[in-house]
Design an enzyme around this catalytic site. Structure first.
Site, PDB file in Angstrom:
ATOM      1  N   ARG A 120       0.836  -1.203   0.000  1.00 32.68           N
ATOM      2  CA  ARG A 120       0.000   0.000   0.000  1.00 32.68           C
ATOM      3  C   ARG A 120       0.873   1.256   0.000  1.00 32.68           C
ATOM      4  O   ARG A 120       0.573   2.239   0.682  1.00 32.68           O
ATOM      5  CB  ARG A 120      -0.950   0.026   1.202  1.00 32.68           C
ATOM      6  CG  ARG A 120      -1.884  -1.164   1.290  1.00 32.68           C
ATOM      7  CD  ARG A 120      -2.821  -1.277   0.092  1.00 32.68           C
ATOM      8  NE  ARG A 120      -3.681  -2.437   0.239  1.00 32.68           N
ATOM      9  CZ  ARG A 120      -3.369  -3.651  -0.190  1.00 32.68           C
ATOM     10  NH1 ARG A 120      -2.223  -3.848  -0.818  1.00 32.68           N
ATOM     11  NH2 ARG A 120      -4.191  -4.662  -0.023  1.00 32.68           N
ATOM     12  N   SER A 138     -10.948   0.466   3.304  1.00 28.06           N
ATOM     13  CA  SER A 138     -10.049   0.009   4.375  1.00 28.06           C
ATOM     14  C   SER A 138      -9.399   1.216   5.043  1.00 28.06           C
ATOM     15  O   SER A 138      -8.648   1.942   4.403  1.00 28.06           O
ATOM     16  CB  SER A 138      -8.966  -0.899   3.799  1.00 28.06           C
ATOM     17  OG  SER A 138      -9.533  -1.970   3.089  1.00 28.06           O
ATOM     18  N   GLU A 191      -4.514   3.985   6.706  1.00 30.09           N
ATOM     19  CA  GLU A 191      -4.280   3.843   5.264  1.00 30.09           C
ATOM     20  C   GLU A 191      -4.871   5.009   4.484  1.00 30.09           C
ATOM     21  O   GLU A 191      -4.361   5.420   3.454  1.00 30.09           O
ATOM     22  CB  GLU A 191      -4.881   2.527   4.777  1.00 30.09           C
ATOM     23  CG  GLU A 191      -4.703   2.248   3.315  1.00 30.09           C
ATOM     24  CD  GLU A 191      -5.199   0.874   2.908  1.00 30.09           C
ATOM     25  OE1 GLU A 191      -5.584   0.718   1.749  1.00 30.09           O
ATOM     26  OE2 GLU A 191      -5.225  -0.046   3.755  1.00 30.09           O
TER      27      GLU A 191
END
Length: 338
Positions: A141, A216, A334
């Site tokens: 990520r 997320s 995130e």
């Protein structure tokens, strides 16, 4: 709230814009951010469209896709053309231009696996630049565009290498295999994989069009062996994914998936699903006025209608503190906090 807004439809328009005003707030699909205040900068919507075939051979096709293309629509188009490699990334929100920034991934596949280059506009010079796959410095990520290149470039297109035949089918991750079994499919095509992923994601993740969310919210933490062993004694049922230290940042794991254990050679680290930690801490399905934690996926924070961005951020902070207290794990956000 944006005080000023402009939508840019071509590279030339974008180039002219940054020659006159470099302090921009870039907006693509807007799916991976949390706004906690008004935006004073010029909000610039990158809406550059277009897909082109650069070259192809018997086995592969090389595509360049402009940044304003919707990611999921691009995935579906590729499947219609029998271009394989990104079917596991179906139904991920956002646009193509942001896919390398986050190095989006799900079900054993990350976009870095198929990207050949990224083209961008350098804000300081208004010049076109290219990044090879290696120069993008992809991680879990993560990419160069989230670190040392952050705020310096505007991604205008992404190039991909996809298969035309002999597709590599990733079906061993999460619920894909069981979903295929339910459908009576033994030898899945790339479309079968995409259909299974779409069904799984729809069953677990809320639709942003129906309830506000940024997908997320936290990254899945990676911890050391001794740390994991201490937790496993307290929680024998804790799910985990073994990863090599050198690629612990590159193993794909999304909010709605679970996968097999990676049996690594030598030293290992352990990736623990953040959603499991949050659920174990008692947050799953909890509602705090007009915001809370999703009832089917604890990794997703939701806005039921009138909550402010700061409310969501405050809840995220509470969750981080509780996870630290219970598991001695630092949960990393995130989502981009604005």
């Amino acid at each position: 709230m944006a005080k000023r807004f402009v939508s840019v439809d071509s590279f030339y328009e974008l180039q002219k814009l940054i020659e006159s005003e470099k302090d921009l707030f870039l907006l693509s699909g807007g799916s991976n951010m949390l706004l906690t205040s008004d935006i004073d900068k010029l909000v610039t919507h990158i809406n550059i469209k277009g897909v082109s075939i650069d070259k192809e051979d018997e086995n592969c096709v090389y595509l360049t896709v402009n940044s304003g293309e919707d990611w999921h629509e691009f995935v579906l188009w590729c499947i219609d053309q029998n271009y394989g490699g990104i079917e596991n990334l179906s139904l991920i929100p956002g646009n193509v231009g942001t896919s390398p920034i986050q190095n989006i991934g799900a079900y054993g596949v990350e976009v870095k696996d198929v990207i050949t280059k990224v083209e961008a506009l350098e804000i300081a010079t208004a010049k076109r630049v290219q990044f090879s796959n290696e120069e993008c410095e992809f991680g879990y990520r993560n990419s160069i565009f989230k670190n040392k290149a952050k705020g310096k470039y505007i991604i205008t297109s992404v190039s991909f290498r996809l298969t035309k035949k002999n597709h590599i089918i990733h079906k061993k991750y999460g619920a894909i295999e069981s979903e295929l079994q339910t459908r009576g499919i033994k030898n899945p095509t790339i479309k079968d994989i995409s259909d299974a992923v779409i069904a799984i994601r729809k069953s677990k993740l809320p639709d942003p069009k129906e309830i506000g969310n940024s997908g997320s919210f936290f990254k899945n933490p990676v911890i050391a062996v001794d740390h994991f062993q201490r937790l496993q004694k307290l929680y024998p049922e804790i799910p985990f994914y073994e990863v090599r230290p050198f690629d612990s940042n590159s193993t794909s794991l999304s909010a709605d998936e679970a996968g097999p254990v990676y049996h690594a050679q030598g030293d290992i680290l352990y990736k623990v699903p953040a959603g499991w930690l949050i659920e174990k801490a008692g947050f799953k399905g909890k509602r705090y006025g007009d915001h809370g934690v999703h009832g089917k996926q604890a990794l997703v924070l939701v806005n039921y209608g009138n909550a402010k961005g700061q409310d969501i951020f405050d809840l995220a902070t509470i969750i981080q503190k509780e996870i630290k207290s219970l598991f001695d794990i630092e949960l990393e956000i995130e989502v981009n906090i604005i």
